[in-house]
Design an enzyme around this catalytic site. Structure first.
Site, PDB file in Angstrom:
ATOM      1  N   ASP A  45       2.496 100.328  89.754  1.00  0.00           N
ATOM      2  CA  ASP A  45       3.728 100.102  90.519  1.00  0.00           C
ATOM      3  C   ASP A  45       4.933 100.721  89.828  1.00  0.00           C
ATOM      4  OD1 ASP A  45       2.287  98.300  92.244  1.00  0.00           O
ATOM      5  OD2 ASP A  45       2.396  96.856  90.618  1.00  0.00           O
TER       6      ASP A  45
ATOM      7  N   SER B  98      10.442 101.611  88.421  1.00  0.00           N
ATOM      8  CA  SER B  98       9.712 100.378  88.649  1.00  0.00           C
ATOM      9  C   SER B  98       9.808 100.123  90.139  1.00  0.00           C
ATOM     10  CB  SER B  98      10.347  99.243  87.863  1.00  0.00           C
ATOM     11  OG  SER B  98       9.772  98.036  88.269  1.00  0.00           O
ATOM     12  N   ARG B  99       8.674 100.224  90.840  1.00  0.00           N
ATOM     13  CA  ARG B  99       8.756 100.212  92.299  1.00  0.00           C
ATOM     14  C   ARG B  99       8.926  98.826  92.880  1.00  0.00           C
ATOM     15  NH1 ARG B  99       4.222 103.816  91.829  1.00  0.00           N
ATOM     16  NH2 ARG B  99       5.105 105.851  91.358  1.00  0.00           N
ATOM     17  N   VAL B 100       8.535  97.779  92.148  1.00  0.00           N
ATOM     18  CA  VAL B 100       8.659  96.441  92.726  1.00  0.00           C
ATOM     19  C   VAL B 100       9.516  95.507  91.893  1.00  0.00           C
ATOM     20  CG1 VAL B 100       6.493  96.555  93.970  1.00  0.00           C
ATOM     21  CG2 VAL B 100       6.508  95.689  91.644  1.00  0.00           C
TER      22      VAL B 100
END
Ligand SMILES: Nc1ncnc2c1ncn2[C@@H]1O[C@H](COP(=O)(O)OP(=O)(O)OP(=O)(O)O)[C@@H](O)[C@H]1O
Ligand SMILES: [Mg+2]
Lengths: 129, 513
Positions: free
Chosen positions: B350, B375-377
């Site tokens: 992620d 940081s995608r989430v």
């Protein structure tokens, strides 16, 4: 002499030809196939025969019942075991062995499945707890 | 306890039975830690195979008349013609809180000489990841204590964040600092009896590393008081390839135990490049077909099924809402993130933290390349107060890097550009952080507040780190109640804002004299 995938597949086809209607190997046919391969000498003939022999060996082993007992079994006892095993497996070939190290009881091996009902194995299992 | 009684009863029943049936095989060839076995027609994939002398193997190749098994442990006494048998069991490892503070091998055997490990249960090493229904979004932060990460690339509990970079760029250092930071927070919450605090336990899996490095690292964890909250799983460079291949799954099973108990755990796989190499070796010895870079075709699945097991579980339908956060590490060659294994793992995780050799040697440590780190989430899990204060830092820094390249060519810059450059170079300085010095939330907030509200604008760039050290010391000595308030509130309330402002002003004044 390398056993390639093709040769392996060919050997498997030959083995299928040797099976009778009941799915068991027919000794006469196996012999005929072997002679035919030797006479006609196809390409990779030797590799083919080796692969074929290996398959026949594996098939024989799968149809061999080895019964090892602590003391020699009587005719009657052998017959009872035969009846039981024949009911479960077709075309079994029997080998009877004695091994006093089992102490008592017997161990039956059909193909790669072993059922051990000897006294020795019971003692071993108890000692492992 | 009732479990053990049942287990014993079952064992006695088994021992007392008149006969046992087994599926047996004969070793046809053995070498390089792999046995080719004839027979075993009932063997199942990944089933344990028992060899003479109690040595175990793992059935990995099931062929028409043959089984390929990888030996776990030493098989030097095994010979062609020896018999082996199936066990009907999968490979399992001990799990539970009793492993915390221990150093174990892939099978959970202790390596630290502290006696046998206390297992709460045994978990299979390979397990299907939890399903869609049982998961929920990431919403709680992992406070790494590393300012640039917490500010710009926040990580949430249950997230999978990749740490990627060339050799010796501080990858392990990032992971270890995160572990130390968790341990400090756990300890503090324990001492203060903080209500509602969820401890985060760590698992560090060392794959294919030198034993000397691992022992140095364990000593460091011990020294910093982090070991009691950490499990270290070691499959070193001298262990068999099979052990190295299985180590991450074993560590993951230990982490899943905490997740199943409704607790939080963090697992570091250091590193998955060496893991892929170990798996390639196992596959080649098993004569599986090889593909790109000689890796077998299922090398993607190797890592995807491992990283999928990291999750944030919800608390519906009897589930307890635990989480497992994964920090896999990947080593690149000359910064090449488009090689086979790096691209695979980047696409599974992620987000990634990219560490740059050039930055590292310029003295920017941790050497995080902000431009390609994401940081995608995690931002939905970022602590509110940090989010508020760090909102524009990433953008500022990205603009700074762009402008910096441009500013080299001309000297006459307009005021706004100059200001951006000034601010950017100070942020870079502020984000430098030594090893083994994770910061608490309060200290991070003080740092961010100081830079964002311009309190450091008049400090020369070369002085920033010294002033920061003074600031941090001042805060810990004289503003402990403010730090505590930040820790509990976690948002930038008017009260906290005012107190921060007062603190900064008094700090500035004291420095003038
Ligand atoms: N923030 C830091 N400040 C100062 N030195 C650091 C920092 N981070 C790492 N180092 C130093 O850089 C060196 C390499 O760090 P580390 O071993 O963590 O890198 P790595 O990428 O894991 O290396 P490897 O490829 O060997 O696994 C070590 O000597 C470490 O002490
Ligand atoms: Mg490292």
């Amino acid at each position: 002499m390398k056993i390639t995938k093709d040769v392996q597949a060919q050997a498997r086809r030959l083995l299928r030809l040797c099976r009778g209607a009941d799915g068991l190997l027919d000794e006469e046919r196996v012999r005929r196939v072997a002679t035919a391969v030797l006479e006609r000498r196809p390409r990779n003939g030797l590799a083919l025969l080796t692969a074929f022999t290996e398959l026949v060996r594996l098939d024989c082993e799968a149809h061999t019942a080895t019964i090892t007992s602590a003391v020699p079994l009587s005719e009657d006892e052998q017959q009872r075991i035969r009846t039981k095993l024949d009911a479960r497996h077709a075309g079994l070939h029997y080998v009877w062995q004695n091994d006093p190290a089992l102490i008592g009881g017997l161990s039956v091996r059909v193909g790669d499945s072993v059922t051990d009902a000897s006294l020795r194995s019971r003692i071993e299992r108890l000692s492992r707890i | 306890m009732s479990n053990i009684v049942q287990e014993l009863e079952a064992q006695i029943r088994n021992a007392a039975a008149a006969a046992v049936s087994e599926n047996v095989g004969t070793i046809k060839a053995i070498g390089d830690g792999v046995a080719r076995i004839e027979g075993l027609s009932n063997a199942m994939l990944n089933e344990m195979i028992e060899f003479p002398g109690g040595v175990m193997g793992l059935a990995m190749n099931l062929e028409e008349n043959e089984v390929g098994a990888v030996l776990i442990g030493s098989g030097s006494h095994l010979r062609e013609g020896d018999t082996c048998k199936t066990t009907g069991r999968l490979l399992q490892v001990p799990v539970g809180p009793g492993l915390l503070g221990r150093v174990v091998d892939t099978l959970g055997n202790p390596l630290d000489g502290k006696g046998p490990v206390e297992a709460a249960a045994h978990y299979p090493v390979e397990k299907i990841a939890s399903g869609i229904i049982s998961r929920q979004g990431v919403n709680q932060p992992v406070q790494t204590g590393i300012l640039p990460i917490d500010a710009m690339i926040p990580i949430g509990r249950g997230q999978r964040e990749l740490i990627i970079g060339d050799r010796s760029t501080g990858k392990t250092a990032l992971a270890i600092d995160t572990i130390i930071s968790q341990a400090r927070q756990n300890k503090r919450a324990e001492e203060q009896g903080t209500e509602g605090y969820r401890p985060l336990y760590s698992i560090y899996v060392a794959i294919g590393q030198k034993r000397a490095n691992v022992s140095r690292l364990v000593a460091k964890l011990e020294e910093s008081g982090a070991l009691p909250y950490t499990i270290v799983v070691v499959a070193s460079a001298s262990d068999s390839a099979a052990m190295q291949y299985l180590a991450p799954y074993a560590g993951c099973a230990m982490g899943e135990y905490f997740m199943d108990q409704g607790q939080d755990a963090l697992i570091v796989y250091d590193d998955l490049s060496k893991h892929a190499v170990a798996y390639r070796q196992v596959s080649l010895i098993l004569r599986r077909p090889s593909g790109r870079e000689a890796y077998p075709g299922d090398v993607f699945y190797l890592h995807s099924r491992l990283l999928e097991r990291a999750a944030r579980i919800n608390s519906e339908g009897g589930r307890k809402g635990g989480s497992l956060t994964a920090l896999p590490v990947i080593e690149t060659q000359a910064g090449d993130v488009s090689a086979y294994i790096p691209t695979n793992v980047i696409s599974i995780t992620d987000g990634q933290i990219f560490l740059d050799t050039d930055l590292f040697y310029q003295g920017v440590r941790p050497a995080i390349n902000v431009g390609i780190s994401v940081s995608r989430v995690g931002s939905s899990a970022q602590t509110k107060i940090v989010k508020k204060l760090a909102g524009s830092v990433k953008l500022d820094l990205a603009q700074f890097e762009e402008l910096q390249a441009f500013a080299q060519f001309g000297s006459d810059l307009d005021a706004a550009t100059k200001a951006k450059l000034e601010r950017g170079s100070r942020i870079v300085e502020l984000f430098k952080q030594g090893q083994y010095e994770p910061k608490s939330l309060g200290i991070e907030v003080i740092n961010l507040y100081a830079i964002q509200r311009g309190y450091l604008d008049d400090v020369p760039v070369s002085d920033i780190r010294r002033v920061r050290a003074e600031l941090e010391e001042e805060a810990s000595v004289n503003a402990a109640d403010l730090l505590a308030a930040i820790e509990t509130e976690k948002t930038l309330t008017d009260d906290i804002d005012a107190r921060l402002k007062a603190f900064m002003t008094s700090f500035k004044n004291s420095r003038k004299h």
